[in-house]
Motif scaffolding. Sequence first.
Motif, PDB file in Angstrom:
ATOM      1  N   CYS A 159      43.132  18.551  62.223  1.00  0.00           N
ATOM      2  CA  CYS A 159      43.412  17.923  61.001  1.00  0.00           C
ATOM      3  C   CYS A 159      43.004  16.317  61.029  1.00  0.00           C
ATOM      4  O   CYS A 159      42.934  15.838  62.314  1.00  0.00           O
ATOM      5  N   GLN A 160      42.624  15.880  60.068  1.00  0.00           N
ATOM      6  CA  GLN A 160      42.175  14.227  60.304  1.00  0.00           C
ATOM      7  C   GLN A 160      43.066  13.520  59.367  1.00  0.00           C
ATOM      8  O   GLN A 160      43.480  13.519  58.379  1.00  0.00           O
ATOM      9  N   CYS A 161      43.339  12.342  60.125  1.00  0.00           N
ATOM     10  CA  CYS A 161      44.272  11.382  59.595  1.00  0.00           C
ATOM     11  C   CYS A 161      43.462  10.234  58.753  1.00  0.00           C
ATOM     12  O   CYS A 161      42.316   9.765  59.162  1.00  0.00           O
ATOM     13  N   VAL A 162      44.085  10.157  57.507  1.00  0.00           N
ATOM     14  CA  VAL A 162      43.344   9.346  56.653  1.00  0.00           C
ATOM     15  C   VAL A 162      44.189   8.091  56.443  1.00  0.00           C
ATOM     16  O   VAL A 162      43.571   7.306  55.664  1.00  0.00           O
ATOM     17  N   PHE A 163      45.218   7.899  56.820  1.00  0.00           N
ATOM     18  CA  PHE A 163      45.950   6.712  56.421  1.00  0.00           C
ATOM     19  C   PHE A 163      47.395   6.580  57.373  1.00  0.00           C
ATOM     20  O   PHE A 163      47.848   7.535  57.727  1.00  0.00           O
ATOM     21  N   SER A 164      47.424   5.453  58.153  1.00  0.00           N
ATOM     22  CA  SER A 164      48.743   5.140  58.623  1.00  0.00           C
ATOM     23  C   SER A 164      49.631   4.168  58.528  1.00  0.00           C
ATOM     24  O   SER A 164      48.790   2.963  58.156  1.00  0.00           O
ATOM     25  N   SER A 165      50.925   3.979  58.606  1.00  0.00           N
ATOM     26  CA  SER A 165      51.684   2.887  58.331  1.00  0.00           C
ATOM     27  C   SER A 165      52.590   2.768  59.150  1.00  0.00           C
ATOM     28  O   SER A 165      53.566   3.734  59.725  1.00  0.00           O
ATOM     29  N   GLU A 166      52.844   1.505  60.002  1.00  0.00           N
ATOM     30  CA  GLU A 166      54.121   1.277  61.003  1.00  0.00           C
ATOM     31  C   GLU A 166      54.203  -0.375  60.839  1.00  0.00           C
ATOM     32  O   GLU A 166      53.101  -0.912  60.986  1.00  0.00           O
TER      33      GLU A 166
ATOM     34  N   ASP B  88      54.048  -2.832  56.431  1.00  0.00           N
ATOM     35  CA  ASP B  88      55.070  -2.418  55.722  1.00  0.00           C
ATOM     36  C   ASP B  88      54.960  -1.697  54.605  1.00  0.00           C
ATOM     37  O   ASP B  88      54.012  -1.939  53.553  1.00  0.00           O
ATOM     38  N   ILE B  89      55.220  -0.379  54.808  1.00  0.00           N
ATOM     39  CA  ILE B  89      54.806   0.524  53.284  1.00  0.00           C
ATOM     40  C   ILE B  89      55.456   0.011  52.229  1.00  0.00           C
ATOM     41  O   ILE B  89      54.877   0.443  50.878  1.00  0.00           O
ATOM     42  N   THR B  90      56.635  -0.550  51.851  1.00  0.00           N
ATOM     43  CA  THR B  90      57.099  -1.025  50.973  1.00  0.00           C
ATOM     44  C   THR B  90      56.197  -2.201  50.122  1.00  0.00           C
ATOM     45  O   THR B  90      56.171  -2.314  49.006  1.00  0.00           O
ATOM     46  N   LEU B  91      55.126  -2.740  50.876  1.00  0.00           N
ATOM     47  CA  LEU B  91      54.194  -3.651  50.338  1.00  0.00           C
ATOM     48  C   LEU B  91      52.913  -3.088  50.105  1.00  0.00           C
ATOM     49  O   LEU B  91      51.943  -3.613  49.429  1.00  0.00           O
ATOM     50  N   ILE B  92      52.714  -1.583  50.251  1.00  0.00           N
ATOM     51  CA  ILE B  92      51.426  -1.044  49.756  1.00  0.00           C
ATOM     52  C   ILE B  92      51.578  -0.421  48.774  1.00  0.00           C
ATOM     53  O   ILE B  92      52.352   0.863  48.646  1.00  0.00           O
TER      54      ILE B  92
ATOM     55  N   SER C  93      48.765   3.617  44.773  1.00  0.00           N
ATOM     56  CA  SER C  93      47.585   3.925  44.637  1.00  0.00           C
ATOM     57  C   SER C  93      46.353   3.606  45.561  1.00  0.00           C
ATOM     58  O   SER C  93      45.278   4.119  45.566  1.00  0.00           O
ATOM     59  N   GLU C  94      46.846   2.912  46.301  1.00  0.00           N
ATOM     60  CA  GLU C  94      45.932   2.724  47.514  1.00  0.00           C
ATOM     61  C   GLU C  94      45.785   3.304  48.808  1.00  0.00           C
ATOM     62  O   GLU C  94      45.236   3.502  49.627  1.00  0.00           O
ATOM     63  N   ILE C  95      46.993   4.672  48.635  1.00  0.00           N
ATOM     64  CA  ILE C  95      47.026   5.388  49.741  1.00  0.00           C
ATOM     65  C   ILE C  95      45.947   6.728  49.330  1.00  0.00           C
ATOM     66  O   ILE C  95      46.117   7.163  48.301  1.00  0.00           O
ATOM     67  N   PRO C  96      45.314   6.869  50.166  1.00  0.00           N
ATOM     68  CA  PRO C  96      44.157   8.215  50.146  1.00  0.00           C
ATOM     69  C   PRO C  96      44.949   9.483  49.860  1.00  0.00           C
ATOM     70  O   PRO C  96      46.277   9.768  50.173  1.00  0.00           O
ATOM     71  N   ASP C  97      44.077  10.068  48.958  1.00  0.00           N
ATOM     72  CA  ASP C  97      44.694  11.837  48.635  1.00  0.00           C
ATOM     73  C   ASP C  97      44.790  12.243  50.265  1.00  0.00           C
ATOM     74  O   ASP C  97      43.976  12.103  50.826  1.00  0.00           O
ATOM     75  N   HIS C  98      45.730  13.201  50.293  1.00  0.00           N
ATOM     76  CA  HIS C  98      45.822  13.758  51.387  1.00  0.00           C
ATOM     77  C   HIS C  98      46.488  15.130  51.279  1.00  0.00           C
ATOM     78  O   HIS C  98      47.106  15.582  50.132  1.00  0.00           O
TER      79      HIS C  98
ATOM     80  N   LYS D 256      58.129   8.200  46.503  1.00  0.00           N
ATOM     81  CA  LYS D 256      57.372   7.741  45.705  1.00  0.00           C
ATOM     82  C   LYS D 256      55.695   8.277  45.845  1.00  0.00           C
ATOM     83  O   LYS D 256      54.974   8.747  45.056  1.00  0.00           O
ATOM     84  N   ILE D 257      55.482   8.273  47.232  1.00  0.00           N
ATOM     85  CA  ILE D 257      53.789   8.862  47.380  1.00  0.00           C
ATOM     86  C   ILE D 257      53.970  10.380  47.207  1.00  0.00           C
ATOM     87  O   ILE D 257      52.765  10.896  46.544  1.00  0.00           O
ATOM     88  N   ILE D 258      55.096  10.971  47.683  1.00  0.00           N
ATOM     89  CA  ILE D 258      54.766  12.544  47.198  1.00  0.00           C
ATOM     90  C   ILE D 258      54.711  12.640  45.716  1.00  0.00           C
ATOM     91  O   ILE D 258      53.810  13.524  45.478  1.00  0.00           O
ATOM     92  N   LYS D 259      55.516  11.910  44.752  1.00  0.00           N
ATOM     93  CA  LYS D 259      55.487  11.928  43.473  1.00  0.00           C
ATOM     94  C   LYS D 259      54.120  11.776  42.818  1.00  0.00           C
ATOM     95  O   LYS D 259      53.561  12.387  42.069  1.00  0.00           O
ATOM     96  N   GLU D 260      53.310  10.870  43.541  1.00  0.00           N
ATOM     97  CA  GLU D 260      52.070  10.347  42.750  1.00  0.00           C
ATOM     98  C   GLU D 260      50.937  11.198  43.506  1.00  0.00           C
ATOM     99  O   GLU D 260      50.015  11.660  42.675  1.00  0.00           O
ATOM    100  N   LYS D 261      51.075  11.559  44.827  1.00  0.00           N
ATOM    101  CA  LYS D 261      49.890  12.032  45.459  1.00  0.00           C
ATOM    102  C   LYS D 261      50.139  13.665  45.350  1.00  0.00           C
ATOM    103  O   LYS D 261      49.020  14.406  45.721  1.00  0.00           O
ATOM    104  N   ARG D 262      50.953  14.268  45.322  1.00  0.00           N
ATOM    105  CA  ARG D 262      51.419  15.417  45.392  1.00  0.00           C
ATOM    106  C   ARG D 262      50.787  16.493  46.551  1.00  0.00           C
ATOM    107  O   ARG D 262      49.964  17.154  46.191  1.00  0.00           O
ATOM    108  N   PRO D 263      50.928  15.955  47.781  1.00  0.00           N
ATOM    109  CA  PRO D 263      50.413  16.930  49.040  1.00  0.00           C
ATOM    110  C   PRO D 263      50.628  18.123  48.706  1.00  0.00           C
ATOM    111  O   PRO D 263      51.775  18.467  48.450  1.00  0.00           O
ATOM    112  N   LYS D 264      50.079  18.915  49.637  1.00  0.00           N
ATOM    113  CA  LYS D 264      50.309  20.541  49.630  1.00  0.00           C
ATOM    114  C   LYS D 264      51.546  20.840  50.509  1.00  0.00           C
ATOM    115  O   LYS D 264      52.183  21.803  50.071  1.00  0.00           O
ATOM    116  N   ALA D 265      51.713  19.987  51.408  1.00  0.00           N
ATOM    117  CA  ALA D 265      52.836  20.091  52.212  1.00  0.00           C
ATOM    118  C   ALA D 265      53.372  18.807  52.698  1.00  0.00           C
ATOM    119  O   ALA D 265      52.478  17.731  52.792  1.00  0.00           O
ATOM    120  N   PHE D 266      54.520  18.554  53.158  1.00  0.00           N
ATOM    121  CA  PHE D 266      55.068  17.515  54.124  1.00  0.00           C
ATOM    122  C   PHE D 266      55.826  18.086  55.070  1.00  0.00           C
ATOM    123  O   PHE D 266      56.366  19.195  55.178  1.00  0.00           O
TER     124      PHE D 266
END
Length: 332
Positions: free
Chosen positions: A23-30, A50-54, A57-62, A105-115
Motif C-alpha cells: 500500500c501507499q502512504c499519502v499522508f501522515s500526522s504526528e 498537530d492533527i487538530t490544526l489541519i 479538506s487538506e487530507i488526501p483521499d485514501h 471528522k476525517i472518516i465522516k468527510e473522506k469515507r475511506p473503504k476501511a480503517f
Amino acid sequence: MLKFIDLFAGIGGFRIAFENLGCQCVFSSEWNKFSQTTYEANFNHKPEGDITLIPTSEIPDHDILTAGFPCQPFSIAGVTKHNALGIRHGFEHPTQGTLFFEIVKIIKEKRPKAFILENVKNLQSHDKGKTFEVIKNVLSQDLNYHIHYQIFDARSLVPQNRKRIFIVGFDKAINFNFPELPDFKPRIRDILESEVDSKYTLTDHLWNYLQKYAEKHKEKGNGFGYGLVDLDGIARTLSARYYKDGAEILIPQVGQNPRRLTPRECARLMGFPETFIIPVSDNQAYRQFGNAVVPPVVEAIGKEIIKSLDNPVQVLVKPPLIINQLELSLVF
C-alpha cells in the motif's frame, strides 16, 4: 494500489506494516518532534504536526485510515436515552473536544473503504466502559461503518506480553475475519545484542533501590517490582516509562548487576526491522518504542483487511429495529 493515511503516526509502525503489504502512504500526522525525527529518518517524509490544526479538506483521499489514538473519556449525556429510542444522535455530541473526534471528522468527510484503530486493551473498561461504548456507537451508528474488534497479544510474534485492542471498520457490510497469529515461540535471548556497552548495566545504587522497593511491596502483598527476565522466555510489556529505570525488563548478567535493553533490542522486541534507523537519544528511543505498535501484528490484520477489500463478499445485515415513542409507551 491501495492508499492509506497514518494518523497519530508515532515512529511509523502502521506504515511499515501497510507498505509491506504493497500500500501507499499519502499522508501522515504526528505532533511529537522527536517522533517526527525518527519517522523522517526512516521514510524520507516528515509527518504533518498537530492533527487538530489541519483542515480535513487538506487530507488526501485514501482507501484505508490507520491510527493508534490516545484514550480519552467522552461525555455521554443523553446518548443512552437516544439509543434506547432508536434516535441517531449527532456524532459531535459525545466526542467533541477529544482526539478521537479528529479521526471521526476525517472518516465522516473522506469515507475511506476501511480503517484500523489501535489502543491499549483497557480501552474496553476505560471510564467504566463508557468510552468504548461511545466509540462503537459513533463508528457504527453515526458513521455507518461495520466494525469488528479483538484483543491481540503479540507474544507469539515477539518476546513480550503485549495485549492491544484493534478496531477494524468497513464502509460496506463485507466478510472479514481477524487472523490467527502464528506462534514463532520467540525468546528474549534471540533479540539480544552480542556486545553491549556497560552504560546499560544498572549501578549498584539503582539495583539496590529496585530490590528494596520490590521487597517492600512484596511484604505488603503487592506485585510491584522489577522484572528480571528468563532468557528462554518472554518479557513484560515494554512501556514508554522504560527510560526511567528499565525495571520492567531487566536482562540478567553473570557476575554483575542486570542491565537494561538497548534501543536496538527494544526495536527487535517490538518487531521493527533491523534496517530501522534510531536517530534519537536512548531516552527518546525508549519512549518511542514503548508507545509503538508491533508492525508484524498490524501486518497480519492488514492482510485480512486487504483480502476483504479485494474480494468484497457482501454480508446481509438486518436493519436496526426502530421503536418510536408511541410504540415505546405501549410496551410500558
